[in-house]
Design a protein around this motif. Structure first.
Motif, mmCIF file in Angstrom:
data_model
loop_
_atom_site.group_PDB
_atom_site.id
_atom_site.type_symbol
_atom_site.label_atom_id
_atom_site.label_comp_id
_atom_site.label_asym_id
_atom_site.label_seq_id
_atom_site.Cartn_x
_atom_site.Cartn_y
_atom_site.Cartn_z
ATOM 1 N N ARG B 170 114.644 56.730 58.556
ATOM 2 C CA ARG B 170 115.355 56.341 57.332
ATOM 3 C C ARG B 170 114.441 55.553 56.406
ATOM 4 O O ARG B 170 114.383 55.811 55.208
ATOM 5 C CB ARG B 170 116.586 55.497 57.694
ATOM 6 N N ALA B 171 113.723 54.581 56.990
ATOM 7 C CA ALA B 171 112.826 53.753 56.181
ATOM 8 C C ALA B 171 111.763 54.620 55.519
ATOM 9 O O ALA B 171 111.441 54.446 54.335
ATOM 10 C CB ALA B 171 112.174 52.682 57.053
ATOM 11 N N ALA B 172 111.233 55.576 56.283
ATOM 12 C CA ALA B 172 110.151 56.407 55.764
ATOM 13 C C ALA B 172 110.627 57.308 54.631
ATOM 14 O O ALA B 172 109.939 57.462 53.616
ATOM 15 C CB ALA B 172 109.556 57.247 56.892
ATOM 16 N N ALA B 200 111.626 47.065 54.241
ATOM 17 C CA ALA B 200 112.480 45.895 54.039
ATOM 18 C C ALA B 200 113.944 46.295 54.078
ATOM 19 O O ALA B 200 114.770 45.631 54.709
ATOM 20 C CB ALA B 200 112.141 45.237 52.700
ATOM 21 N N ALA B 201 114.263 47.408 53.416
ATOM 22 C CA ALA B 201 115.641 47.880 53.373
ATOM 23 C C ALA B 201 116.127 48.226 54.775
ATOM 24 O O ALA B 201 117.236 47.847 55.166
ATOM 25 C CB ALA B 201 115.758 49.085 52.453
ATOM 26 N N GLY B 206 119.222 46.930 59.590
ATOM 27 C CA GLY B 206 119.292 46.778 61.033
ATOM 28 C C GLY B 206 119.632 45.358 61.438
ATOM 29 O O GLY B 206 120.202 45.118 62.485
ATOM 30 N N GLY B 207 119.275 44.390 60.585
ATOM 31 C CA GLY B 207 119.403 42.995 60.959
ATOM 32 C C GLY B 207 120.807 42.430 60.816
ATOM 33 O O GLY B 207 121.115 41.409 61.396
ATOM 34 N N GLY B 219 123.217 53.644 54.685
ATOM 35 C CA GLY B 219 121.913 53.001 54.797
ATOM 36 C C GLY B 219 122.048 51.505 54.801
ATOM 37 O O GLY B 219 122.700 50.929 55.665
ATOM 38 N N THR B 220 121.498 50.858 53.782
ATOM 39 C CA THR B 220 121.414 49.408 53.785
ATOM 40 C C THR B 220 122.683 48.779 53.244
ATOM 41 O O THR B 220 122.626 47.734 52.631
ATOM 42 C CB THR B 220 120.254 48.957 52.915
ATOM 43 N N GLY B 221 123.796 49.406 53.442
ATOM 44 C CA GLY B 221 125.063 48.940 52.896
ATOM 45 C C GLY B 221 125.124 47.428 52.762
ATOM 46 O O GLY B 221 124.828 46.700 53.699
#
Lengths: 102, 263
Positions: B170-172, B200-201, B206-207, B219-221
């Motif tokens: 996803r990040a890539a 970062a996103a 994930g964090g 994704g980074t909702g």
């Protein structure tokens, strides 16, 4: 290109190469940081693949090059021999251009 | 095999330089001392386009600004050897040698992969450049042979195994979409660095514990920047297509990039 340009580029590039290992002597990286670094590398490489296959001079590079990259990438994903994948990539791009698709 | 592929890219670099009127020492010296395909091609392009020394060097170095990151990632390989080997090894640090080393889990195999790959690439890159210089005039346009597709394809093949991990993928893909989106506006080399926003996103996504499963499609909702959710959503959809199908993904993402480029 001037000799000075070549020299500056060579010295600067070597400095950048050396800075990674040098910095790692001074800073200790945790597991999380290592994971992030490894992910960063993958992200950089993917971005490089995307920009160098799809763009040239800040604009769309034409269809021939990304088509070749995709054909080669698909072969590599199916565990075809590496050289075969590279030759297929170049051949696809070359053939498309020969046919007038760029 | 990667060595041969790099040799092919080296041939195209030498041939491009010669066919556009540079003296033979330029590509040959660059390949020996700079040893970075992207930076060499970028500096050459700018020089041939009328740019000065400063512009050519700056572009090359910006393209190489990723090298410290790779260096940190493979620091265990270069940290455990003596200084002469470390200096030599540093010169062998390129995308491919880093990727090969990172694909190995065991420290000894990592080191072997890095040095063998690096040395092989160095030899093949310079042999290729020499061949390109010699054959330059005879060959005509290297693009007609499709040689420009070889370099990105090699990098793609190397990065494929790492893309099996969903979060990295996803990040890539997000990073690649961002890089493509800003390519029309930024100087060469910078878009690839901007792509790191993708890391970062993904880290933010994930964090935020618990929301990971639900956050998947979006994704980074819940990330702060307003551009994030939309951009992320789009690239995830295309991302899904890339793994199995491949073709649609590229069509989608560079449809957008192309449109911006033309605008």
């Amino acid at each position: 290109m001037t000799p000075l340009a070549v020299l500056l580029l060579a010295v600067g590039t070597f400095g950048l190469r050396l800075s990674g290992p040098l910095l790692s002597d001074r800073i200790e990286l945790g597991d999380r940081a290592r994971q992030l670094l490894s992910a960063s590398t993958t992200v950089l490489l993917c971005a490089l693949v995307a920009t160098s296959s799809l763009t040239a001079d800040h604009a769309f590079a034409g269809w021939a090059r990304p088509a070749g990259v995709l054909v080669g990438g698909a072969l590599a994903a199916r565990r075809a021999p590496f050289l075969a994948a590279v030759v297929a990539a170049a051949a696809t791009t070359g053939a498309l251009r020969w046919l007038g698709v760029d | 095999m990667v060595g041969l592929a790099i040799g092919v890219v080296g041939v195209s670099f030498g041939a491009i330089a010669i066919s556009r009127g540079e003296p033979a020492w330029v590509p040959l010296t660059m390949s020996l001392t700079v040893f970075a395909a992207g930076a060499q091609l970028a500096a050459l392009d700018i020089t041939l386009g009328g740019g000065g020394t400063a512009a050519a060097v700056a572009a090359g170095l910006v393209l190489n600004a990723r090298l410290p990151l790779f260096g940190l990632a493979v620091a265990d390989v270069l940290g455990g050897v003596r200084w002469p080997a470390r200096l030599l090894g540093s010169h062998a640090l390129v995308d491919q040698s880093a990727a090969f080393a990172l694909a190995q889990r065991e420290p000894a195999r990592r080191r072997a992969a890095f040095f063998v790959c690096g040395a092989l690439l160095y030899v093949m890159w310079n042999l290729g450049t020499l061949l390109g210089v010699v054959a330059g005039r005879a060959m005509g346009d290297p693009g007609a042979l499709g040689l420009d597709a070889a370099e990105p394809m090699v990098l793609l093949a190397l990065v494929l195994p790492a893309l099996r991990e969903p979060r990295t993928r996803r990040a890539a893909l997000l990073g690649a979409a961002i890089a493509l989106g800003c390519t029309p506006f930024l100087p060469g080399g910078l878009p690839v660095l901007v792509a790191l926003v993708g890391v970062a996103a993904a880290a933010a996504g994930g964090g935020t514990g618990g929301s990971r499963g639900a956050g998947g499609p979006h994704g980074t909702g819940g990330s702060h920047d307003t551009g994030g959710p939309h951009g992320t959503g789009g690239s995830h959809d295309t991302g899904g297509a890339r793994g199995p199908g491949g073709t649609h993904d590229t069509d989608g993402s560079h449809g957008a990039a192309g449109a911006e480029g033309n605008a």
